[in-house]
Design an enzyme around this catalytic site. Structure first.
Site, PDB file in Angstrom:
ATOM      1  N   SER B 163       0.757  -1.142   0.092  1.00 52.56           N
ATOM      2  CA  SER B 163      -0.023   0.017  -0.113  1.00 52.56           C
ATOM      3  C   SER B 163       1.084   1.289   0.142  1.00 52.56           C
ATOM      4  CB  SER B 163      -1.008  -0.105   1.142  1.00 52.56           C
ATOM      5  OG  SER B 163      -1.559   1.048   1.203  1.00 52.56           O
ATOM      6  N   GLU B 246      -0.591  -2.881  15.378  1.00 53.68           N
ATOM      7  CA  GLU B 246      -1.730  -2.567  14.310  1.00 53.68           C
ATOM      8  C   GLU B 246      -3.015  -2.568  15.205  1.00 53.68           C
ATOM      9  OE1 GLU B 246      -1.837  -5.098  10.869  1.00 53.68           O
ATOM     10  OE2 GLU B 246      -2.392  -3.379   9.817  1.00 53.68           O
ATOM     11  N   ASN B 370     -11.299 -12.797   6.950  1.00 53.67           N
ATOM     12  CA  ASN B 370     -12.261 -13.323   7.986  1.00 53.67           C
ATOM     13  C   ASN B 370     -12.261 -14.525   8.366  1.00 53.67           C
ATOM     14  OD1 ASN B 370     -13.320 -10.685   7.953  1.00 53.67           O
ATOM     15  ND2 ASN B 370     -15.278 -11.115   7.563  1.00 53.67           N
TER      16      ASN B 370
END
Lengths: 351, 392
Positions: B163, B246, B370
């Site tokens: 990113s 994080e 997930n």
């Protein structure tokens, strides 16, 4: 800002968890279910030995003078055992009297609630008639109503105190799906009823305490459903493996934990916001009630499914959780009702 | 247990709000309200530097390294006021929230001196080189190779989903430095300057038409021998330590971004009448409740000082917010109706809500899907047996 238990709160949590696990056993609860829905030994010990029935009742009235956070800790631990106790009436009546009772009513009843000497039930009706100090009307779905010594009854913004055995009062008990909290119907015909000093404050207080009690019970029940299922997942072997090693099974357990963690935040956020008089309290209470109730039902349903056949039997405790969860979902406002209340706060009225 | 803030903390809140609002009304008014991570990169680097000059860049760091040694409550307050003022997300998020804390925790004094002041000052923008085409969820199977040669590290391989690599200065890279090693063993954590002939960055256009992510190719790319954090072969431990950062205070800032998105949905629903639909009302209420619970979950996790036990709030946080936000994107489109399927101009450029709908499909994938999250929760949180590993 410190969103964690204080040392004192952690100690209370440890104490009550141990107490309910030891006293409100499956055997004790089942004996209560087969009788009138009250685990008398646990109730007596909670009031006398432990002295915690009055945990949230002011010290001036014989209680411990702690807050809703501490009451939630107690209700969570009781809920974990699906204990057959009139905690809801205790929470609601205590708060109602504290917020809106007359000085005489407070002096007479709060110490008895704090010691566990009396059982209270709280109920509301759409309409009643009041004439010459006598109340006429009917109140349905009164939790532990057949055992109560005293009732706090509400209609609109008026509230009354009615004693069990009062003239013109008929109490009909019902066989109830959740046998740990049987309902009764009250019929009053010119029954002597003493007005509380401030009915709307009393009823608002009762609702707040009731929502906290149910949400905390639901949290404890949901966590217990998960814990017991996790234990089963370790010991039960099929296809030569513990069933907890199957991903389909693990993921359902994980989903339970994800919801429970949020329910835990919800319950203690609401209780703490209420204790601090935060302007978030109203939203928090609606959130806690509907979220914790839905979490409990989801976990109890999964508890049955993940236990397989044994989970469907009367012998296994899964149905105690499942039925309690179902009852909590509807009591004091359904999930839809609470969510609509939240929607009104952020969107205004629908029409 | 206490939710309220002290009067001193409320004063601090006012100080934060004053400064941030002043900046957003003044010199940086052109970037106020930007939500897209790739928009106006040069101005946002200048913003990073402004934050650094005023010591608002990383207030939780020690003063020595450009922070303020701020308390948890102060960090919570700053994160909330930052988003409330409409300040765009940090282009140096990775540097401030991940690289910095990793260097602080695991780096040498020399590395701290070399990197931390410049990260704090907004002069060194970091990006993250973890995932590879064949190491996504299975991060431990990275293949990018590093070898020590002539007093420097020489790196060959490919990273993906890096990113903002195209606007960054440095990248931290998990490399396989032990020939023939497998899984989490034999990995080393290196920090490399991006501006060198051996590194090529190519944008990946995503489903929303934007290109925030990149492929980053390493062909005999180099960095000095002392560019490693921890020891040779220690890379997995460092990488896992980094991922734990994080879940810090930055999650609260992220939540304020979510707040803004939900508020846009509420405004849209009011404007087009969807707010009268009882089913939409239920879903908006549910979203509101979910967002509040996210905040209190984060506060629980940040208030927790007992690290001897697994923290359930922390362990379930990623899947909770990711799922919530994906649902929010679907709610946004249901509120907008077909109007949500048209761009405002001729370009394939989306407004906040349709972009949320598209972008949020990434939320349940990056940083652990997930499905991986559920494995982790069941295994670490509930003690269920681990998934069987295949042969590499």
């Amino acid at each position: 800002m410190h969103f964690a238990f204080t040392d004192e709160q952690a100690m209370i949590a440890e104490t009550v968890r141990g107490f309910f696990a030891e006293s409100a056993t499956s055997q004790a609860t089942r004996a209560a279910m087969a009788a009138d829905g009250l685990d008398r030994a646990t109730w007596a010990a909670l009031g006398s030995e432990l002295g915690l029935a009055g945990i949230a009742i002011p010290e001036a009235h014989g209680g411990a003078g702690l807050g809703m956070v501490e009451f939630a800790i107690l209700a969570e631990a009781a809920g974990a055992q699906v204990a057959a106790l009139p905690l809801l009436g205790l929470a609601m009546a205590g708060r109602a009297l504290e917020r809106g009772g007359t000085a005489e009513q407070q002096a007479e009843w709060l110490p008895q609630l704090a010691s566990g000497a009396v059982i209270a039930a709280v109920a509301g009706a759409d309409s009643v008639t009041e004439a010459d100090g006598g109340l006429t009307g009917s109140f349905a779905f009164v939790p532990h109503g057949a055992l109560a010594d005293v009732f706090i009854l509400g209609a609109g913004d008026r509230a009354w105190l009615v004693r069990a055995g009062a003239p013109g009062l008929t109490v009909t008990s019902h066989t109830t799906m959740d046998q740990t909290r049987p309902y009764a119907t009250l019929a009053l015909a010119g029954t002597p009823a003493a007005r509380l000093a401030d009915g709307s404050a009393a009823l608002a207080g009762a609702r707040e305490a009731g929502w906290i009690c149910l949400a905390a019970e639901a949290l404890g029940g949901a966590q217990a459903a998960l814990d017991r299922t996790v234990a089963y997942a370790r010991e039960r072997v099929q296809f030569g493996r513990p069933i907890g090693s199957f991903q389909a099974y693990k993921h359902r357990l994980a989903d339970m934990m994800i919801e429970i963690e949020q329910a835990r935040s919800a319950v203690y956020w609401a209780a703490c916001a209420l204790d601090e008089g935060s302007d978030e309290a109203a939203l928090a209470l609606h959130a806690a009630k509907c979220f914790a109730a839905d979490t409990f039902f989801m976990c109890a349903g999964n508890m049955i499914q993940l236990h397989g056949g044994i989970g469907f039997t009367w012998e296994h405790d899964a149905h105690l959780y499942f039925k309690r969860a179902r009852a909590i979902q509807t009591m004091l406002g359904s999930g839809e009702w609470h969510r609509e209340a939240v929607a009104k706060m952020i969107l205004g009225e629908a029409a | 247990m206490r939710l309220g803030f002290t009067p001193e903390e409320e004063l601090f809140r006012a100080e934060c709000a004053d400064w941030l609002n002043g900046q957003m009304a003044g010199e940086f008014r052109d970037i106020r309200g930007i939500t897209k991570l790739t928009a106006a990169p040069e101005r946002r680097k200048e913003w990073e530097q402004r934050l650094g000059e005023a010591r608002w860049s990383c207030i939780g760091w020690p003063e020595q390294w450009g922070g303020r040694g701020a308390s948890l409550a102060q960090q919570v307050i700053f994160a909330e006021e930052y988003a409330r003022a409409g300040v765009p997300g940090r282009v140096n998020h990775i540097g401030i929230e991940l690289a910095g804390p990793t260097i602080l925790t695991f780096g040498t004094d020399e590395q701290k001196r070399r990197f931390l002041p410049d990260i704090a000052a907004g002069k060194t923008i970091f990006c993250q080189g973890f995932s590879e085409p064949n190491a996504g969820s299975d991060l431990a199977s990275v293949r990018t190779k590093g070898r020590l040669e002539g007093g420097q590290w020489v790196v060959n391989g490919q990273k993906i989903w890096t990113s903002l690599a195209h606007i960054s200065d440095w990248i931290f890279v998990v490399t396989r430095t032990e020939e023939g090693s497998q899984g989490p063993k034999g990995l080393t954590f290196l920090m490399m300057p991006l501006d060198q002939p051996g590194i090529e960055v190519r944008g990946i256009t995503q489903i929303n038409g934007d290109a925030e992510f990149n492929e980053t190719f390493f062909t005999d790319a180099t960095c000095p021998a002392d560019s490693l954090i921890g020891a040779v072969g220690d890379g997995w431990r460092i990488a896992m330590g980094l991922l734990a950062f994080e879940r810090g205070v930055s999650t609260l800032g992220q939540q304020m971004g979510f707040r803004n998105e939900l508020d846009e949905i509420i405004a849209a629903a009011r404007a087009n009448g969807a707010a009268k639909n009882p089913l939409i009302r239920q879903r908006i209420a549910q979203a509101e409740i979910g967002l509040r619970l996210m905040r209190y979950g984060a506060l629980r996790m940040l208030s927790n000082t007992d690290h001897s036990k697994i923290d359930g709030a922390a362990l379930t946080y990623k899947i909770q917010w990711a799922t919530w936000r994906r649902n929010l994107g679907e709610l946004a489109m249901d509120v907008l109706g077909q109007a949500g399927e048209l761009t405002e101009g001729a370009d394939y450029e989306w407004g906040v809500l349709p972009n949320l709908f598209l972008y949020s499909r990434a939320d349940t994938i990056y940083g652990g899907t997930n499905q991986i999250q559920r494995n982790l929760i069941a295994e670490r949180g509930l003690g269920m047996p681990r998934e069987p590993r295949g042969q590499a």
